[in-house]
Design a protein around this motif. Structure first.
Motif, PDB file in Angstrom:
ATOM      1  N   LEU A   1     149.983  14.939  68.159  1.00 16.75           N
ATOM      2  CA  LEU A   1     149.069  15.503  67.342  1.00 16.75           C
ATOM      3  C   LEU A   1     148.601  17.225  67.838  1.00 16.75           C
ATOM      4  O   LEU A   1     148.875  18.083  67.213  1.00 16.75           O
ATOM      5  CB  LEU A   1     147.671  14.825  67.034  1.00 16.75           C
ATOM      6  N   GLN A   2     148.306  17.017  69.228  1.00 17.07           N
ATOM      7  CA  GLN A   2     148.046  18.424  69.929  1.00 17.07           C
ATOM      8  C   GLN A   2     149.153  19.518  69.655  1.00 17.07           C
ATOM      9  O   GLN A   2     148.864  20.460  69.351  1.00 17.07           O
ATOM     10  CB  GLN A   2     147.752  18.229  71.288  1.00 17.07           C
ATOM     11  N   THR A   3     150.394  18.873  69.786  1.00 20.57           N
ATOM     12  CA  THR A   3     151.510  19.819  69.737  1.00 20.57           C
ATOM     13  C   THR A   3     151.824  20.184  68.192  1.00 20.57           C
ATOM     14  O   THR A   3     152.122  21.452  68.076  1.00 20.57           O
ATOM     15  CB  THR A   3     152.832  19.012  70.373  1.00 20.57           C
ATOM     16  N   ALA A   4     151.733  19.296  67.306  1.00 17.14           N
ATOM     17  CA  ALA A   4     151.907  19.613  66.126  1.00 17.14           C
ATOM     18  C   ALA A   4     150.716  20.533  65.525  1.00 17.14           C
ATOM     19  O   ALA A   4     151.115  21.629  64.816  1.00 17.14           O
ATOM     20  CB  ALA A   4     151.725  18.302  65.140  1.00 17.14           C
ATOM     21  N   LEU A   5     149.698  20.506  66.114  1.00 15.03           N
ATOM     22  CA  LEU A   5     148.510  21.516  65.573  1.00 15.03           C
ATOM     23  C   LEU A   5     148.673  22.886  66.042  1.00 15.03           C
ATOM     24  O   LEU A   5     148.730  23.824  65.205  1.00 15.03           O
ATOM     25  CB  LEU A   5     147.137  20.950  66.082  1.00 15.03           C
ATOM     26  N   ARG A   6     149.296  22.920  67.357  1.00 13.05           N
ATOM     27  CA  ARG A   6     149.406  24.274  67.804  1.00 13.05           C
ATOM     28  C   ARG A   6     150.708  24.954  67.404  1.00 13.05           C
ATOM     29  O   ARG A   6     150.603  26.124  66.950  1.00 13.05           O
ATOM     30  CB  ARG A   6     149.733  23.894  69.360  1.00 13.05           C
ATOM     31  N   GLU A   7     151.610  24.240  67.098  1.00 13.92           N
ATOM     32  CA  GLU A   7     153.070  24.807  66.607  1.00 13.92           C
ATOM     33  C   GLU A   7     153.027  24.915  65.157  1.00 13.92           C
ATOM     34  O   GLU A   7     153.514  25.980  64.427  1.00 13.92           O
ATOM     35  CB  GLU A   7     154.191  24.050  66.927  1.00 13.92           C
ATOM     36  N   GLN A   8     152.276  24.133  64.199  1.00  9.75           N
ATOM     37  CA  GLN A   8     152.469  24.273  62.880  1.00  9.75           C
ATOM     38  C   GLN A   8     151.222  24.683  62.137  1.00  9.75           C
ATOM     39  O   GLN A   8     151.409  25.076  60.909  1.00  9.75           O
ATOM     40  CB  GLN A   8     152.768  22.846  62.278  1.00  9.75           C
ATOM     41  N   LEU A   9     150.042  24.846  62.711  1.00  9.08           N
ATOM     42  CA  LEU A   9     148.904  25.231  62.143  1.00  9.08           C
ATOM     43  C   LEU A   9     148.362  26.498  62.867  1.00  9.08           C
ATOM     44  O   LEU A   9     148.040  27.621  62.118  1.00  9.08           O
ATOM     45  CB  LEU A   9     147.937  23.982  62.026  1.00  9.08           C
ATOM     46  N   PHE A  10     147.885  26.219  64.177  1.00 11.44           N
ATOM     47  CA  PHE A  10     147.158  27.227  64.855  1.00 11.44           C
ATOM     48  C   PHE A  10     147.953  28.365  64.825  1.00 11.44           C
ATOM     49  O   PHE A  10     147.369  29.663  64.663  1.00 11.44           O
ATOM     50  CB  PHE A  10     146.761  26.783  66.193  1.00 11.44           C
ATOM     51  N   ALA A  11     149.250  28.342  65.319  1.00 14.27           N
ATOM     52  CA  ALA A  11     150.049  29.812  65.495  1.00 14.27           C
ATOM     53  C   ALA A  11     150.095  30.654  64.543  1.00 14.27           C
ATOM     54  O   ALA A  11     150.305  31.883  64.695  1.00 14.27           O
ATOM     55  CB  ALA A  11     151.391  29.262  65.970  1.00 14.27           C
ATOM     56  N   SER A  12     149.899  30.269  63.292  1.00 11.57           N
ATOM     57  CA  SER A  12     150.362  30.975  61.998  1.00 11.57           C
ATOM     58  C   SER A  12     148.984  31.353  61.293  1.00 11.57           C
ATOM     59  O   SER A  12     149.272  32.149  60.329  1.00 11.57           O
ATOM     60  CB  SER A  12     151.343  30.466  61.260  1.00 11.57           C
ATOM     61  N   THR A  13     147.922  31.130  61.464  1.00 14.09           N
ATOM     62  CA  THR A  13     146.700  31.155  60.876  1.00 14.09           C
ATOM     63  C   THR A  13     145.674  31.773  61.649  1.00 14.09           C
ATOM     64  O   THR A  13     144.227  31.564  61.409  1.00 14.09           O
ATOM     65  CB  THR A  13     146.433  29.818  60.221  1.00 14.09           C
ATOM     66  N   LEU A  14     145.938  32.744  62.739  1.00 10.76           N
ATOM     67  CA  LEU A  14     144.750  33.149  63.606  1.00 10.76           C
ATOM     68  C   LEU A  14     143.850  33.953  62.753  1.00 10.76           C
ATOM     69  O   LEU A  14     142.701  34.141  62.664  1.00 10.76           O
ATOM     70  CB  LEU A  14     145.356  33.964  64.642  1.00 10.76           C
ATOM     71  N   SER A  15     144.402  35.064  62.028  1.00 10.85           N
ATOM     72  CA  SER A  15     143.545  35.981  61.272  1.00 10.85           C
ATOM     73  C   SER A  15     142.656  35.423  60.189  1.00 10.85           C
ATOM     74  O   SER A  15     141.388  35.480  60.218  1.00 10.85           O
ATOM     75  CB  SER A  15     144.427  37.023  60.568  1.00 10.85           C
ATOM     76  N   GLU A  16     143.070  34.324  59.567  1.00  9.24           N
ATOM     77  CA  GLU A  16     142.426  33.498  58.407  1.00  9.24           C
ATOM     78  C   GLU A  16     141.234  32.726  59.315  1.00  9.24           C
ATOM     79  O   GLU A  16     140.272  32.971  58.898  1.00  9.24           O
ATOM     80  CB  GLU A  16     143.358  32.555  57.823  1.00  9.24           C
ATOM     81  N   PHE A  17     141.514  31.983  60.260  1.00  9.39           N
ATOM     82  CA  PHE A  17     140.623  31.384  61.052  1.00  9.39           C
ATOM     83  C   PHE A  17     139.397  32.345  61.476  1.00  9.39           C
ATOM     84  O   PHE A  17     138.084  31.855  61.499  1.00  9.39           O
ATOM     85  CB  PHE A  17     141.077  30.666  62.087  1.00  9.39           C
ATOM     86  N   VAL A  18     139.753  33.535  62.214  1.00  9.83           N
ATOM     87  CA  VAL A  18     138.923  34.274  62.654  1.00  9.83           C
ATOM     88  C   VAL A  18     137.865  34.742  61.839  1.00  9.83           C
ATOM     89  O   VAL A  18     136.705  34.736  61.870  1.00  9.83           O
ATOM     90  CB  VAL A  18     139.569  35.426  63.505  1.00  9.83           C
ATOM     91  N   GLU A  19     138.261  35.375  60.673  1.00  8.66           N
ATOM     92  CA  GLU A  19     137.718  35.754  59.590  1.00  8.66           C
ATOM     93  C   GLU A  19     136.537  34.840  59.136  1.00  8.66           C
ATOM     94  O   GLU A  19     135.549  34.784  58.506  1.00  8.66           O
ATOM     95  CB  GLU A  19     138.134  36.463  58.292  1.00  8.66           C
ATOM     96  N   ALA A  20     137.013  33.471  58.889  1.00  5.48           N
ATOM     97  CA  ALA A  20     136.338  32.371  58.327  1.00  5.48           C
ATOM     98  C   ALA A  20     135.136  31.940  59.188  1.00  5.48           C
ATOM     99  O   ALA A  20     134.196  31.939  59.027  1.00  5.48           O
ATOM    100  CB  ALA A  20     137.157  30.940  58.301  1.00  5.48           C
ATOM    101  N   LYS A  21     135.564  32.005  60.606  1.00  3.02           N
ATOM    102  CA  LYS A  21     134.484  31.785  61.536  1.00  3.02           C
ATOM    103  C   LYS A  21     133.291  32.735  61.391  1.00  3.02           C
ATOM    104  O   LYS A  21     132.281  32.384  61.737  1.00  3.02           O
ATOM    105  CB  LYS A  21     135.058  31.640  62.997  1.00  3.02           C
ATOM    106  N   LEU A  22     133.870  34.053  61.638  1.00  4.00           N
ATOM    107  CA  LEU A  22     132.796  35.087  61.532  1.00  4.00           C
ATOM    108  C   LEU A  22     132.007  35.276  60.160  1.00  4.00           C
ATOM    109  O   LEU A  22     130.651  35.591  60.287  1.00  4.00           O
ATOM    110  CB  LEU A  22     133.535  36.689  61.795  1.00  4.00           C
ATOM    111  N   GLU A  23     132.643  34.915  59.390  1.00  2.00           N
ATOM    112  CA  GLU A  23     131.836  34.734  57.916  1.00  2.00           C
ATOM    113  C   GLU A  23     130.615  33.527  58.042  1.00  2.00           C
ATOM    114  O   GLU A  23     129.699  33.698  57.602  1.00  2.00           O
ATOM    115  CB  GLU A  23     132.629  34.423  56.893  1.00  2.00           C
ATOM    116  N   GLU A  24     131.367  32.391  58.494  1.00  5.59           N
ATOM    117  CA  GLU A  24     130.303  31.248  59.072  1.00  5.59           C
ATOM    118  C   GLU A  24     129.348  31.780  59.788  1.00  5.59           C
ATOM    119  O   GLU A  24     128.069  31.416  59.369  1.00  5.59           O
ATOM    120  CB  GLU A  24     131.153  30.147  59.491  1.00  5.59           C
ATOM    121  N   ARG A  25     129.570  32.463  60.639  1.00  8.21           N
ATOM    122  CA  ARG A  25     128.276  32.979  61.691  1.00  8.21           C
ATOM    123  C   ARG A  25     127.366  33.987  61.060  1.00  8.21           C
ATOM    124  O   ARG A  25     126.407  33.817  61.270  1.00  8.21           O
ATOM    125  CB  ARG A  25     129.279  33.758  62.762  1.00  8.21           C
TER     126      ARG A  25
END
Length: 942
Positions: free
Chosen positions: A217-241
């Motif tokens: 699961l850790q490998t799949a998340l890093r390679e298939q999800l986290f690596a390609s969605t950084l900008s989206e994640f950052v903006e979402a967390k800052l809006e949440e903040r």
């Protein structure tokens, strides 16, 4: 004194904040086996379930053993925290370790004793993961336990049964468990669609079961999800903040901050860590130094703030015996005591504690700026747009040499060359104000790192002082520069006398801000008035500034007015002494220095005179005029007073205070222009009688007018305005001896309801009316009573509701009925008040000492009794009843409230119409008033 701190130095801008104990990675507050001995507990469980008749008995026996183990572990950790109250990180790891062991043991019981599977297949494999804060290995005593059960494929009945048994046992152990059961593919799909789920997966940690599934699961998340969605994640967390900050009040200096969710709290630090882990794959925040996001000293501040906040949160949970993250007033006192803070230097332990708390919160804000700017530089976060209110040509002013723009913010082109001239530290803030650009965090970091360049020679440099004063006087928005200078430590370094009040909390319910933030708010209000933004709301102050005053004196006085706070001595006296040193250093002329010193020394004088004295009394105006001496000082003090009150917090300034201050200002200005000799009772009485005669003459006959004017004693004419005197004339006209007439009118100018009573005079009439008002929920802010020569009483009360608004007209019939019942003896006020409006638990820690003073000089015909104490329901009734029982006649009461503190001022005479001159009578009355206050406190549950 406050105990010494453990090692871990912070940047110069942090003035000796209290630091929790650092610890090595993975270290616990106790040895592992002292918290939970797995081998011993398993043996006890096995023995307990050996002869169990069925699965229900197995579960009950196992839970009983685990409950004992959990209680023992929690007690051991709590005891260790009592011994080492600042060992935050070791404590949070210890709670996570205890939870890990319990989860493992429960899963073992489910798989071994409750639902054994003799031939498990590949599809029956499962990994149990900790997620969220539990996944980070950080748990407060009553944190939630968030679990993820991961299977390789679709869940089998065998696995579902084990999970169900596991959860039931955890709930039996009174754990607050959040859980989900998913396959690896489901985790990827849901994590992609839901940022909250994705964040929880980011902090996932393997606890027990099949570790291979966790790795997959850790490998799949890093390679298939986290690596390609950084900008989206950052903006979402800052809006949440941003949303979270708005919900929590939007500012760092909240009176009762939320340690977890508030601005500058733990969630802000966790957001930085989440983004860093998402972007860089870091496992520990310390790795942010290696990758260049933070400098070592910046990470030291991050680390200290995180450990301090965790220490506070742990103690909050232990005090409440449940999850509790709101640092309420009562909890602030308790946490300060548990952390070892003590009273010293004229301040309470809780004030020292909260000052450290806010300093750490400020540092969290600074670190957040640095981190977000690094994200912008990496094109991960959007750059800020130009501020709407600053759009236009002013934003496009050409930069001076040595400055540059980076990410649409002001920075410097060459750090070393620029800061070789240490005065450029101040010029940077001036250039930002001149051009309207925000300062780039890179430039701020350089300023923070060079605070040691601000030495005595720079503080006395005429050019440095000119730049500093220009920041206040020349650009129309000094608040922005001062706030940034304060956050970076520049203000407290350039004016070292300001350092003690940085983040200084005032432990009361009156001040909404720390002393430094209050000071900046005061200057902000002054700038607003100068810009002409408050002409309708503040006509007197706006008119004063439009006519012209010495702006340098006024701004410096605003800056220094509370600089003496936090000492044992009166802060006005200390502040004046400090001003005597600071003003010449800033380059003010001797006459300007003298005026600033006077303004600081007497900055509360006008407020006290207006709110605690009868401004209709000629002696009050005469004494105040003698104190200010000149029209220039009156103008300066008036503007300073207005800005000071408005800077206390939202809702403190109101029409009532505005009316009082305007009245005192106009009366004093007139007295200074025409001469103090015109301020005498005879002149005022004659003018009032002529005005009333003119107002009544159109409808009344001469005989009736003469009867009305002749029935009143002298004090009546100076104490009431013409409109109220006209109303009383109509109420007294044809009044029967057994009749009570009540007239109510909303006084919009004062944000209060005026309630007039006309009735036959009764002993203790003031107290009875005050009691009736209290019983119907009306708060008295001003009151006057007079007796007529023909045996009637005229009383006028200005009342507000609990929110400080005019008392509702719809509730007035109840008030009239209550007064009738009290005067007839059908309701006994003292008994009716019992059990009403107990003091709330969170408000009990406020300690307001009682002071009672007698003044025979402040009025020509009355003794002034000033009672300064803790405000409680029914206080005014009990005080006035005590005075009435001692044959003291009350002519006027002025009530000034400051949060939980109240100052009740009474203008009184004895039964012979004389002042209370004898010391023995004063001392006897003081004892009885203190007894009354004690009774009120007992009734309120204090």
């Amino acid at each position: 004194m406050t105990p010494p701190q453990d090692a871990l130095a912070l940047p110069v801008s942090d003035r000796n904040p209290r630091l929790p104990i650092p610890s090595a990675p993975g270290e616990l507050i106790l040895p592992e086996t002292a918290i939970f001995d797995p081998a011993a507990i398993r043996a006890r469980v096995d023995a307990a379930v050996e002869n169990a008749a069925d699965t229900s008995a197995v579960r009950g026996a196992a839970v009983k053993v685990l409950q004992q183990a959990q209680d023992a572990g929690r007690a051991a950790i709590a005891s260790a925290i009592d011994t080492s109250p600042l060992a935050a990180r070791r404590a949070t790891r210890a709670y996570a370790h205890l939870t890990d062991q319990l989860v493992r043991e429960v899963l073992h019981i489910a798989q071994t004793h409750l639902h054994p599977n003799a031939l498990p297949g590949d599809s029956d494999r499962m990994a149990v993961m900790a997620v969220g804060g539990y996944g980070r290995g950080e748990m407060a005593p009553y944190s939630d336990v968030d679990l993820l059960f991961v299977t390789p494929w679709k869940m089998t009945p065998a696995i579902e049964t084990v999970i169900e048994a596991t959860l039931y046992m955890l709930w039996d152990l009174h754990m607050k468990v959040g859980h989900a059961s998913r396959t690896v593919k489901e985790c990827l799909r849901l994590g992609k669609d839901d940022i909250t789920i994705r964040t929880s997966l980011l902090e996932m940690r393997f606890i027990c079961g099949e570790e291979a599934i966790a790795d997959e699961l850790q490998t799949a998340l890093r390679e298939q999800l986290f690596a390609s969605t950084l900008s989206e994640f950052v903006e979402a967390k800052l809006e949440e903040r941003s949303t979270r900050h708005r919900k929590q009040g939007g500012q760092r200096y909240m009176l009762e901050p939320n340690v977890k969710e508030g601005k500058g709290g733990l969630r802000d630090l966790q957001t930085l860590y989440w983004i860093a882990k998402y972007q860089h794959g870091v496992e520990r925040a310390s790795e942010l130094v290696k990758i260049g996001v933070f400098r070592p000293e910046e990470f030291a501040a991050f680390d200290a703030a995180e450990r301090f906040l965790w220490a506070v949160r742990c103690h909050l949970h232990l005090i409440a015996g449940r999850a509790q993250d709101q640092l309420t007033f009562d909890n602030q006192v308790a946490v300060a005591e548990r952390l070892g803070y003590t009273d010293h230097s004229g301040r309470r332990a809780v004030e020292h504690f909260m000052q450290d708390y806010f300093r750490h919160g400020t540092k969290v804000g600074e670190l957040t700026r640095i981190f977000l700017t690094a994200l912008e530089a990496a094109h991960v976060k959007q750059e800020p747009g130009i501020l709407g209110f600053l759009r236009g040509r002013s934003r496009r002013k050409k930069l001076k040499p040595g400055y540059g723009l980076k990410q649409n913010r002001l920075t410097v082109e060459d750090d070393e060359a620029f800061f070789a001239d240490k005065l450029n530290i101040l010029r940077l803030f001036e250039e930002a104000l001149r051009t309207g650009y925000l300062i780039h965090p890179d430039a701020m970091r350089e300023v923070s790192a060079r605070l040691d360049q601000i030495d005595d020679s720079m503080r006395r440099d005429p050019e440095a002082c000119r730049i500093f004063l220009d920041l206040l006087l020349k650009h129309g928005n000094p608040e922005r520069a001062l706030r940034r200078m304060n956050e970076l430590g520049v203000l407290a370094t350039f004016i070292p006398e300001f350092a003690p009040v940085v983040a200084m909390m005032q432990f009361n319910m009156y001040h909404s801000y720390t002393v430094d933030e209050h000071t900046i708010q005061v200057i902000s209000h002054l700038a607003q008035i100068e810009r002409g933004e408050l002409v309708e709301e503040l006509p007197v102050a706006s008119g004063i500034l439009e006519r012209g005053v010495n702006r340098k004196v006024l701004y410096v006085a605003c800056l220094l007015h509370d600089i003496g706070k936090g000492r044992k001595e009166d802060h006005s006296i200390v502040g004046a002494r400090i001003a005597r040193t600071v003003c010449p250093r800033l380059g003010l002329k001797p006459a300007e220095c003298e005026t600033v010193e006077w303004l600081v020394r007497y900055h509360l004088l006008m407020s006290d005179m207006a709110q605690k004295r009868d401004i209709a009394d000629p002696r009050t105006v005469r004494d105040f005029a003698k104190a200010v001496k000149t029209r220039d000082r009156l103008d300066l003090l008036t503007v300073l007073t207005v800005c000071d009150i408005r800077g206390v917090g939202p809702g403190v300034w109101n029409n009532w205070k505005a009316t009082l201050l305007r009245g005192l200002y106009r009366a004093t200005a007139s007295a200074l222009e025409t001469g103090l000799e015109d301020l005498n009772r005879e002149n005022l009485e004659g003018e009032a009688k002529r005005a009333l005669r003119a107002a009544l003459s159109e409808e009344w006959g001469k005989a009736e007018v003469k009867t009305e004017i002749d029935r009143h004693y002298g004090p009546y004419w100076q104490g009431l305005d013409l409109a109220t005197q006209v109303d009383f004339a109509h109420m007294l006209r044809g009044l029967d001896p057994d009749e009570i007439r009540i007239d109510t009118k909303e006084d919009e100018d004062r944000d209060a309801t005026r309630v007039c009573f006309a009735l036959s005079d009764h002993p203790g009439i003031f107290s009875r009316l005050a009691g009736a008002l209290s019983l119907v929920g009306a708060n008295v802010v001003d009151a006057r009573t007079y007796t007529t020569k023909d045996g009637y009483a005229t009383a006028v009360f200005w009342v507000q509701d609990a929110e400080g608004s005019p008392y509702e007209a719809a509730r007035l019939p109840r008030l009239k009925g209550m007064i009738g019942k009290i005067l007839k003896g059908e309701v006994v006020t003292s008994k009716a008040l019992e059990g009403r409006d107990k003091i709330k638990k969170r408000e009990r820690p406020f300690d307001v000492p009682t002071n009672i003073a007698f003044d025979n000089e402040g009025s020509e015909i009355y003794t002034i009794i000033e009672v300064d104490t803790r405000d409680r329901p029914g206080l005014l009734y009990d005080l006035t009843k005590t005075l009435a029982n001692n044959n003291i006649y009350i002519a006027h009461a002025v009530i000034a409230t400051y949060g939980v503190q109240v100052v009740d001022t009474f203008y009184v005479k004895d039964m012979f119409g004389l002042k209370l001159y004898t010391k023995s009578k004063q001392e006897s009355l003081e004892r009885k008033l203190r007894d009354a206050i004690a009774r009120v406190a007992e009734r309120a549950g204090a």
